[in-house]
Design a protein around this motif. Sequence first.
Motif, mmCIF file in Angstrom:
data_model
loop_
_atom_site.group_PDB
_atom_site.id
_atom_site.type_symbol
_atom_site.label_atom_id
_atom_site.label_comp_id
_atom_site.label_asym_id
_atom_site.label_seq_id
_atom_site.Cartn_x
_atom_site.Cartn_y
_atom_site.Cartn_z
ATOM 1 N N UNK A 26 -10.516 -18.348 -10.132
ATOM 2 C CA UNK A 26 -11.122 -17.027 -10.310
ATOM 3 C C UNK A 26 -12.317 -17.171 -11.238
ATOM 4 N N UNK A 27 -13.411 -16.532 -10.834
ATOM 5 C CA UNK A 27 -14.618 -16.663 -11.634
ATOM 6 C C UNK A 27 -15.138 -15.291 -12.033
ATOM 7 N N UNK A 28 -14.875 -14.947 -13.261
ATOM 8 C CA UNK A 28 -15.455 -13.743 -13.826
ATOM 9 C C UNK A 28 -15.256 -12.506 -12.947
ATOM 10 N N UNK A 29 -14.023 -12.189 -12.671
ATOM 11 C CA UNK A 29 -13.733 -11.040 -11.810
ATOM 12 C C UNK A 29 -13.691 -9.750 -12.638
ATOM 13 N N UNK A 30 -14.387 -8.739 -12.144
ATOM 14 C CA UNK A 30 -14.352 -7.416 -12.758
ATOM 15 C C UNK A 30 -13.900 -6.416 -11.718
ATOM 16 N N UNK A 31 -13.008 -5.518 -12.141
ATOM 17 C CA UNK A 31 -12.416 -4.604 -11.170
ATOM 18 C C UNK A 31 -11.820 -3.410 -11.905
ATOM 19 N N UNK A 32 -12.067 -2.225 -11.363
ATOM 20 C CA UNK A 32 -11.425 -1.046 -11.940
ATOM 21 C C UNK A 32 -10.801 -0.238 -10.822
ATOM 22 N N UNK A 33 -9.575 0.188 -11.055
ATOM 23 C CA UNK A 33 -8.873 0.938 -10.025
ATOM 24 C C UNK A 33 -8.328 2.219 -10.631
ATOM 25 N N UNK A 34 -8.561 3.324 -9.918
ATOM 26 C CA UNK A 34 -8.097 4.599 -10.450
ATOM 27 C C UNK A 34 -6.709 4.927 -9.923
ATOM 28 N N UNK A 35 -6.045 5.770 -10.661
ATOM 29 C CA UNK A 35 -4.671 6.117 -10.325
ATOM 30 C C UNK A 35 -4.586 6.752 -8.937
ATOM 31 N N UNK A 36 -3.599 6.309 -8.174
ATOM 32 C CA UNK A 36 -3.345 6.901 -6.867
ATOM 33 C C UNK A 36 -4.170 6.303 -5.742
ATOM 34 N N UNK A 37 -5.016 5.340 -6.070
ATOM 35 C CA UNK A 37 -5.862 4.725 -5.057
ATOM 36 C C UNK A 37 -5.098 3.695 -4.241
ATOM 37 N N UNK A 38 -5.567 3.463 -3.036
ATOM 38 C CA UNK A 38 -5.063 2.308 -2.279
ATOM 39 C C UNK A 38 -6.237 1.367 -2.066
ATOM 40 N N UNK A 39 -6.084 0.164 -2.573
ATOM 41 C CA UNK A 39 -7.164 -0.807 -2.481
ATOM 42 C C UNK A 39 -6.690 -2.007 -1.668
ATOM 43 N N UNK A 40 -7.492 -2.397 -0.697
ATOM 44 C CA UNK A 40 -7.155 -3.589 0.084
ATOM 45 C C UNK A 40 -8.082 -4.715 -0.326
ATOM 46 N N UNK A 41 -7.501 -5.876 -0.581
ATOM 47 C CA UNK A 41 -8.311 -7.052 -0.884
ATOM 48 C C UNK A 41 -8.338 -7.957 0.339
ATOM 49 N N UNK A 42 -9.546 -8.226 0.806
ATOM 50 C CA UNK A 42 -9.708 -9.119 1.946
ATOM 51 C C UNK A 42 -10.349 -10.406 1.469
ATOM 52 N N UNK A 43 -10.163 -11.435 2.255
ATOM 53 C CA UNK A 43 -10.813 -12.690 1.880
ATOM 54 C C UNK A 43 -10.138 -13.849 2.568
ATOM 55 N N UNK A 44 -10.895 -14.894 2.838
ATOM 56 C CA UNK A 44 -10.330 -16.047 3.545
ATOM 57 C C UNK A 44 -9.240 -16.748 2.727
ATOM 58 N N UNK A 45 -8.499 -17.624 3.347
ATOM 59 C CA UNK A 45 -7.464 -18.392 2.654
ATOM 60 C C UNK A 45 -8.068 -19.100 1.455
ATOM 61 N N UNK A 46 -7.356 -19.020 0.348
ATOM 62 C CA UNK A 46 -7.810 -19.721 -0.843
ATOM 63 C C UNK A 46 -8.867 -18.988 -1.640
ATOM 64 N N UNK A 47 -9.107 -17.723 -1.295
ATOM 65 C CA UNK A 47 -10.152 -16.960 -1.983
ATOM 66 C C UNK A 47 -9.769 -16.624 -3.418
ATOM 67 N N UNK A 48 -8.456 -16.567 -3.677
ATOM 68 C CA UNK A 48 -8.010 -16.236 -5.030
ATOM 69 C C UNK A 48 -7.288 -14.901 -5.133
ATOM 70 N N UNK A 49 -6.941 -14.321 -4.001
ATOM 71 C CA UNK A 49 -6.281 -13.010 -4.004
ATOM 72 C C UNK A 49 -4.927 -13.076 -4.705
ATOM 73 N N UNK A 50 -4.131 -14.049 -4.282
ATOM 74 C CA UNK A 50 -2.799 -14.182 -4.885
ATOM 75 C C UNK A 50 -2.908 -14.543 -6.364
ATOM 76 N N UNK A 51 -3.867 -15.371 -6.686
ATOM 77 C CA UNK A 51 -4.066 -15.742 -8.091
ATOM 78 C C UNK A 51 -4.351 -14.507 -8.933
ATOM 79 N N UNK A 52 -5.233 -13.658 -8.433
ATOM 80 C CA UNK A 52 -5.593 -12.438 -9.159
ATOM 81 C C UNK A 52 -4.364 -11.556 -9.371
ATOM 82 N N UNK A 53 -3.634 -11.327 -8.304
ATOM 83 C CA UNK A 53 -2.448 -10.477 -8.386
ATOM 84 C C UNK A 53 -1.423 -11.079 -9.337
#
Lengths: 313, 253
Positions: A26-53
């Motif tokens: 993960x490289x310098x990820x910035x993210x803000x999520x508001x209450x009640x939102x549904x956010x989908x993270x897309x990205x190819x294999x190995x993008x870092x989605x699971x790492x972030x979560x």
Amino acid sequence: MQANHEKIILSVKNLSKTYANGFSALKNVNLEITEGEIVALLGPNGAGKTTLISIICGILNLSSGSVEVAGHDIVKDYKFTRSKIGIVPQELTVHEFETVWDTVKFGRGLYGKKPDNQYLEELLKSLSLWDKKDKKVMTLSGGMKRRVLITKALSHKPMILFLDEPTAGVDVELRKDMWEIVKKLRSNGVTIILTTHYIEEAEEIADRIGIMTNGELKLIEKKTTLMQKLGKKKLIIELKKPLKTIPAGLRKHNLEKSEDSMQLVYHYDTHKENKGVSAFFDDLKKLKIQYKDFSTKQSSLEEIFVQLIQEKA
Amino acid sequence: MNFQAIRAIYIFEMARTARTLMQSIASPVISTSLYFVVFGSAIGSRIQEVNGVGYGSFIVPGLIMLSLLTESIGNASFGIYLPKYTGTIYEILAAPVSMLEIVIGFVGAAATKSLILGLLMLATASLFVPIHIAHPFLMVLFLLLTCISFSLFGFLIGIWADSFEKLQIMPMLVITPLVFLGGSFYSIDMLPEFWRTVSLLNPVLYLVSGFRYSFYEIADVSVLTSLLTVSVFLAGCAFVLAYIAKTGYKLKD
Ligand SMILES: Nc1ncnc2c1ncn2[C@@H]1O[C@H](COP(=O)(O)OP(=O)(O)OP(=O)(O)O)[C@@H](O)[C@H]1O
Ligand SMILES: [Mg+2]
């Protein structure tokens, strides 16, 4: 219905992760999520989605940066932040030798909640697991195991739910059930962050879509905005003779010329009501521009990725 | 303190034990009985008394210690290694539980199991040989301290191990020899001078000696030294654990 006062429930600041082997996931990820939102993270294999979560949930340590859940730091105030979160992992990691009931009870207990058999019963019923409650987990099918993991994640009534590829290897029915549950949760004000490889899925369920590649969050945008980009189509005209310039009579159309001047590429939007295509063909006829062949191409997710990455770079 | 979580882990682990009752309780009891049949009754009757205690009775405390050590380490290390291996550890890492709470749950369950085992073995032994417990309170204290500190040690091994081989190697290569050479079956007075000195470097000797003292009031080293040794060992394990809690070593990347 939604308890949404634009309250920021999750805030990720300059988050980086380097694994023990030196790999920077993960490289310098910035993210803000508001209450009640549904956010989908897309990205190819190995993008870092699971790492972030995994970092947000406490399964991995962060290397630098910070994460706050409802204003509390996930390291300093981990008991608070973790009690608000539920996670359904990507892998089917289950207690194979336990009964469904025992493993769900265990999950709830870990979160410091008193046993509440009635709530767990409701939950199991809503996931069509009630008749399996005394079965050992190892005797269940993969999709059923996924349901067990979802039940566990919901057993302590989290405010934020992470679903890491919830529909991988899941049949149509479970997929439908899953979206029903997600909709119900959201109507109760639960914030949901999910990862997926299916753009249609993100389209159906998410308010915002984030795209990750190579450990970077390339963009995060409202679904509607992104869908317009995704909805673009190209019409490619193979010319008989090269065109040095685009004739004035064609300039009103959104056109591009290939380098060898043998192709005209016409861009249009499938989402909008579009009369442009026929007008474009009419104009070609009027100007007596001859062509050998033509084809259309829809921008694929892949192309969108590439395009977005190039735009940002 | 997240008591519900401690309770959940403890119950979960005890349930796992209950399911594997044969391996975890029955097999050590059976093997101990065999020891008594062979050493106590068959050969033991030909061996002279040690410090005024019949050989069969003499080896009871050492045998119990032998089992307690290997079982505590085995149970506790497997208890934490299994979720690491299957991946279900994610659930514990993501839950609002501290390392202390995790340890109390896992080590508590492993120690409980060993304690039950120790008492069962004592009961079994009393069927074969005469047993006299001079200081019951001290005996229970040794039993408890041993179960807890070696379960804790096993827990550390379970965290450290990243393969089944590593999980097995510590108990087999280190613990079993230490216990066998720790005076379980003999008094170090029986050894030549040199080996007696070497034996004093073996921490297990202090444990066996102290435990045996609580039965027959005979000991190779003073009881206080024994108690101190176990306490230091316990503190050492706790210290390493505190480090793991801080860094997430081997539990979290
Ligand atoms: N424990 C680890 N040690 C070293 N590198 C790792 C580790 N876990 C993951 N990685 C690497 O980090 C990168 C990101 O992995 P991650 O699992 O976060 O990707 P992902 O976006 O979830 O992918 P997928 O869509 O396949 O699930 C990958 O390149 C992966 O190889
Ligand atoms: Mg992943």
